[in-house]
Design a protein around this motif. Sequence first.
Motif, PDB file in Angstrom:
ATOM      1  N   TYR A  44      58.631   8.790   5.145  1.00 11.47           N
ATOM      2  CA  TYR A  44      59.048   9.161   6.494  1.00 11.47           C
ATOM      3  C   TYR A  44      60.141   8.225   7.000  1.00 11.47           C
ATOM      4  N   LEU A  45      59.978   6.937   6.772  1.00 12.76           N
ATOM      5  CA  LEU A  45      60.990   5.971   7.211  1.00 12.76           C
ATOM      6  C   LEU A  45      62.333   6.240   6.541  1.00 12.76           C
ATOM      7  N   HIS A  46      62.300   6.539   5.246  1.00 14.13           N
ATOM      8  CA  HIS A  46      63.547   6.843   4.541  1.00 14.13           C
ATOM      9  C   HIS A  46      64.182   8.125   5.074  1.00 14.13           C
ATOM     10  N   GLU A  47      63.370   9.128   5.420  1.00 20.14           N
ATOM     11  CA  GLU A  47      63.884  10.360   6.015  1.00 20.14           C
ATOM     12  C   GLU A  47      64.555  10.067   7.355  1.00 20.14           C
ATOM     13  N   LEU A  48      63.911   9.219   8.160  1.00 18.35           N
ATOM     14  CA  LEU A  48      64.484   8.869   9.462  1.00 18.35           C
ATOM     15  C   LEU A  48      65.814   8.144   9.299  1.00 18.35           C
ATOM     16  N   LEU A  49      65.881   7.202   8.373  1.00 17.60           N
ATOM     17  CA  LEU A  49      67.135   6.481   8.151  1.00 17.60           C
ATOM     18  C   LEU A  49      68.252   7.439   7.770  1.00 17.60           C
ATOM     19  N   ALA A  50      67.940   8.348   6.846  1.00 16.71           N
ATOM     20  CA  ALA A  50      68.955   9.307   6.393  1.00 16.71           C
ATOM     21  C   ALA A  50      69.388  10.215   7.548  1.00 16.71           C
ATOM     22  N   ALA A  51      68.430  10.690   8.330  1.00 12.98           N
ATOM     23  CA  ALA A  51      68.737  11.599   9.434  1.00 12.98           C
ATOM     24  C   ALA A  51      69.567  10.915  10.517  1.00 12.98           C
ATOM     25  N   LYS A  52      69.329   9.625  10.726  1.00 13.13           N
ATOM     26  CA  LYS A  52      70.013   8.897  11.797  1.00 13.13           C
ATOM     27  C   LYS A  52      71.245   8.130  11.305  1.00 13.13           C
ATOM     28  N   GLY A  53      71.403   8.080   9.975  1.00 12.43           N
ATOM     29  CA  GLY A  53      72.567   7.389   9.418  1.00 12.43           C
ATOM     30  C   GLY A  53      72.568   5.887   9.658  1.00 12.43           C
ATOM     31  N   ILE A  54      71.390   5.271   9.586  1.00 15.99           N
ATOM     32  CA  ILE A  54      71.320   3.821   9.782  1.00 15.99           C
ATOM     33  C   ILE A  54      70.807   3.141   8.516  1.00 15.99           C
TER      34      ILE A  54
END
Length: 153
Positions: A44-54
């Motif tokens: 989930y954390l990796h998905e969030l990073l990818a989605a937010k570009g951070i």
Amino acid sequence: MHARRTTVTEERLTEDLLARLLAAASPKAYLDEGTTFDRSLSNYLHELLAAKGIKRAEVVRASGLNPTVVYDIFAGKSRPGRDNAIMLAFGVRCTLREAQRLLRLAGVAELWPKVRRDAIIAWCMDRGLTRTACDDELWRFGEKTLLGTNALR
């Protein structure tokens, strides 16, 4: 067997899924819809990073957490305690809904608006404030800050 991978933005609300489950003729009928899936906190954390570009380095700076702690959580080597999970959510710039999901996946209690401290944190997160700004609000109300300062009262 698990359903296809669901992205952060298209995930259905738990309330909607619960309504579908309770309306189903049997558990099998619901499960056959393919709406269940396994998701780890790390994924989930990796998905969030990818989605937010951070980047993780930005999460470390914004969260106030030790870099090793953050990298271990992202690697799935450890699970954060509740305050660390909340700090991580601020670091990842989670919406309130994303933060609640992160807390569930971390195995800790979600923010509960009936609890004074949680209400302040949820308010800050909903408005997109930083972890530092949230700590300022917590301090202002005499509550324990996320970075570990004891309550004023």
